[in-house]
Design a protein around this motif. Structure first.
Motif, short mmCIF file in Angstrom:
data_model
loop_
_atom_site.label_atom_id
_atom_site.label_comp_id
_atom_site.label_asym_id
_atom_site.label_seq_id
_atom_site.Cartn_x
_atom_site.Cartn_y
_atom_site.Cartn_z
N ILE A 89 12.89 -6.71 -0.38
CA ILE A 89 13.02 -5.97 -1.16
C ILE A 89 10.86 -5.80 -1.06
N GLY A 90 10.71 -6.84 -0.68
CA GLY A 90 9.33 -6.65 -0.90
C GLY A 90 8.71 -6.00 -0.58
N ARG A 91 8.82 -5.84 1.24
CA ARG A 91 8.74 -5.58 2.12
C ARG A 91 9.04 -4.48 2.09
N LEU A 92 10.19 -3.50 2.07
CA LEU A 92 10.79 -2.94 2.06
C LEU A 92 9.87 -1.54 1.32
N LYS A 93 9.76 -2.66 -0.17
CA LYS A 93 8.76 -1.84 -1.05
C LYS A 93 7.62 -1.21 -1.05
N GLY A 94 6.87 -1.91 0.20
CA GLY A 94 5.21 -1.86 0.41
C GLY A 94 5.23 -0.85 1.34
N GLY A 95 6.54 -0.80 2.36
CA GLY A 95 6.92 0.08 3.79
C GLY A 95 6.67 1.30 3.35
N PHE A 96 7.91 1.67 2.09
CA PHE A 96 7.71 2.92 1.86
C PHE A 96 6.67 3.41 1.01
N ILE A 97 6.30 2.54 0.12
CA ILE A 97 4.65 3.50 -0.67
C ILE A 97 3.54 3.48 0.84
N ALA A 98 3.75 2.99 1.33
CA ALA A 98 2.49 3.59 2.78
C ALA A 98 3.23 4.41 3.06
N ILE A 99 4.38 4.17 3.47
CA ILE A 99 5.01 6.52 4.69
C ILE A 99 4.87 6.80 3.23
N SER A 100 5.24 6.94 2.16
CA SER A 100 4.85 8.10 1.71
C SER A 100 3.66 8.34 1.06
N ILE A 101 2.61 7.86 1.03
CA ILE A 101 1.29 7.61 0.97
C ILE A 101 0.61 8.71 2.42
N SER A 102 1.02 7.89 3.34
CA SER A 102 0.83 9.17 4.39
C SER A 102 1.59 10.37 4.65
N PHE A 103 2.32 10.83 4.07
CA PHE A 103 2.81 11.81 4.39
C PHE A 103 2.09 13.10 3.17
N ALA A 104 1.61 12.52 1.86
CA ALA A 104 1.05 12.51 1.08
C ALA A 104 -0.49 13.21 1.74
N ILE A 105 -1.38 12.44 2.67
CA ILE A 105 -1.56 13.12 3.60
C ILE A 105 -1.70 14.32 4.13
N VAL A 106 -0.84 14.34 4.58
CA VAL A 106 0.04 15.32 5.63
C VAL A 106 0.34 16.32 4.80
N PHE A 107 0.49 16.59 4.22
CA PHE A 107 0.65 18.00 3.00
C PHE A 107 -0.99 17.80 2.30
N SER A 108 -2.06 16.82 1.84
CA SER A 108 -3.33 17.64 1.92
C SER A 108 -3.97 17.84 2.94
N PHE A 109 -3.15 17.50 3.99
CA PHE A 109 -3.80 18.14 5.28
C PHE A 109 -3.36 20.10 5.20
N PHE A 110 -2.34 20.22 5.07
CA PHE A 110 -1.65 21.04 4.90
C PHE A 110 -2.14 22.39 3.92
N ILE A 111 -2.37 21.80 2.78
CA ILE A 111 -3.43 22.34 1.20
C ILE A 111 -4.83 22.64 1.59
N PHE A 112 -5.56 21.63 2.61
CA PHE A 112 -6.76 22.39 2.63
C PHE A 112 -7.84 23.14 3.72
N ARG A 113 -6.11 23.00 4.14
CA ARG A 113 -6.28 23.98 5.79
C ARG A 113 -7.75 22.95 6.66
N LEU A 114 -7.65 21.48 7.07
CA LEU A 114 -8.44 21.09 7.62
C LEU A 114 -8.97 21.16 8.81
N PRO A 115 -9.88 21.96 9.07
CA PRO A 115 -10.30 21.89 10.92
C PRO A 115 -9.60 20.97 11.57
N HIS A 116 -9.92 21.71 13.16
CA HIS A 116 -9.43 20.77 14.34
C HIS A 116 -10.15 19.12 14.33
N GLN A 117 -10.95 19.52 13.51
CA GLN A 117 -11.97 18.11 14.09
C GLN A 117 -11.49 16.76 12.95
#
Length: 387
Positions: free
Chosen positions: A180-208
């Motif tokens: 469970i410890g490893r799985l929780k860490g993995g889930f948290i990391a993936i969740s942060i990744s999806f949050a960053i992708v969503f912020s990419f959409f919100i702020f419409r960051l350029p192709h750079q």
């Protein structure tokens, strides 16, 4: 060639190697392996798209594949996780409902896919300069639309996977509790990744800032492979060769095997095609399965055991009745109660945790069976051992 492109191509190569491992490993059922392989294909297509970004004609064509495949990554991760956790390798049509979004995505891309190379270049040039385009092409998911789909579907299916994990935790699967410890860490990391992708959409960051998306894809690929590696027991059918539960080495006391009858029954006693020697082999394999910890499965049934031992349910029931001092339920409860005794003596778990750990679905059924076999409650037994 930029450093990020090199890293993406290296990760593509490692992902293909991982697909080979997925195809050959015995530690997951076939449905889990297939779903995980499909997820890797989606990640590979996305990494190739990012590696050849703005590389002319290649990018114009690969996006036709990477688009729907990348959107399906969270879906196949959930289907893999569910098949792995539930030890379910049966393909069900209702699982196809989850593929509606990738299929709709593919459908909206058809007008784009029918364009020639010059038409595809004109389409992207029109998008970036806000020029009008035909209505058929207006449904084509562009970059930011896809980011929204990936982050949205990722959040939903990550929640469903997390919920699936907690269903098994509530059943007190010992192998889940260890990982469970490893799985929780993995889930948290993936969740942060999806949050960053969503912020990419919100702020419409350029192709750079494409390097940021590339980094996230690399992280998600690595974490997904880690989860597949650290989740072997949950997707593995215990076989008769297994003496101990797979996973991190943890020494636990095994309950003694139930005492068998000393006489060897003749063939006529079975009234079937099972001979006495075959029955002895089946009961020996059955005890090996029990010693490996299969009795801890709260959903274990006589039919599942018969399938593992490759005999019919009727024959297995008959063999157990003939060769042991009881029936299937007596044998199962013998192992569960003996295991519970060792855990009570160890004193690290509460009584309710022990009940679920050894395979019972409720505290009351554990109490009644324990008292029937020992003439005392679990708490009284524990106190008697301490004194």
């Amino acid at each position: 060639m930029q450093l990020m492109t090199i890293l993406l191509l290296i990760s593509v190569g490692l992902s293909f190697f991982m697909m080979g491992y997925v195809a050959t490993t015995p530690y997951q059922n076939r449905k889990a392996r297939l779903c995980f392989a499909m997820m890797l294909i989606g990640l590979i297509s996305l990494m190739l798209e990012l590696a050849i970004f703005e590389e002319g004609a290649s990018f114009l064509y690969i996006i036709s594949l990477s688009g729907p495949l990348s959107v399906s990554v969270p879906i196949f991760f959930y289907l893999y996780f569910k098949a792995s956790m539930r030890l379910n390798d049966k393909f069900q049509w209702r699982s196809g409902i989850h593929l509606i979004f990738p299929l709709l995505y593919l459908l909206t891309m058809m007008p784009y896919n029918l364009l020639d190379e010059a038409g595809k270049q004109w389409f992207f040039a029109s998008i970036y300069t806000n020029e009008p385009i035909p209505w058929q092409l207006s449904f084509m998911p562009i970059r930011f639309t896809r980011l929204l789909l990936i982050s949205g579907l990722g959040s939903v299916y990550l929640y469903l996977s997390w919920r699936e994990l907690h269903i098994e935790i509530n059943n007190k699967k010992s192998d889940v509790l260890r990982e469970i410890g490893r799985l929780k860490g993995g889930f948290i990391a993936i969740s942060i990744s999806f949050a960053i992708v969503f912020s990419f959409f919100i702020f419409r960051l350029p192709h750079q800032f494409t390097w940021m998306i590339s980094s996230i894809v690399l992280v998600v690929t690595a974490i997904s492979s880690m989860i597949f590696y650290y989740l072997p027991v949950l997707g593995k059918k215990i076989t008769i060769q297994d003496r101990t539960v797979e996973g991190p080495q943890q020494k636990t006391e095994r309950p003694a095997a139930p005492q068998l009858q000393t006489h060897k029954p003749t063939d006529k006693q079975y009234r079937s095609s099972v001979t006495a020697s075959q029955a002895e082999q089946v009961i020996d394999n059955l005890l090996r399965l029990m010693e490996s910890g299969i009795y801890k499965d709260s959903k274990l049934s006589l039919g599942k055991l018969a399938s593992q031992l490759q005999v019919s349910t009727h024959h297995l029931s008959q063999i157990i009745n003939q060769q042991t001092q009881g029936n299937y339920f007596d044998l199962l409860n013998e192992y569960r109660i003996e295991s519970a005794k060792q855990l009570l003596i160890d004193g690290k778990l509460s009584v309710i945790d022990i009940a679920y750990e050894v395979g019972y679905n409720s505290k009351s059924s554990f109490y009644s069976e324990f008292k029937r076999r020992t003439d005392m409650t679990p708490n009284k037994f524990k106190k008697s051992q301490l004194s």
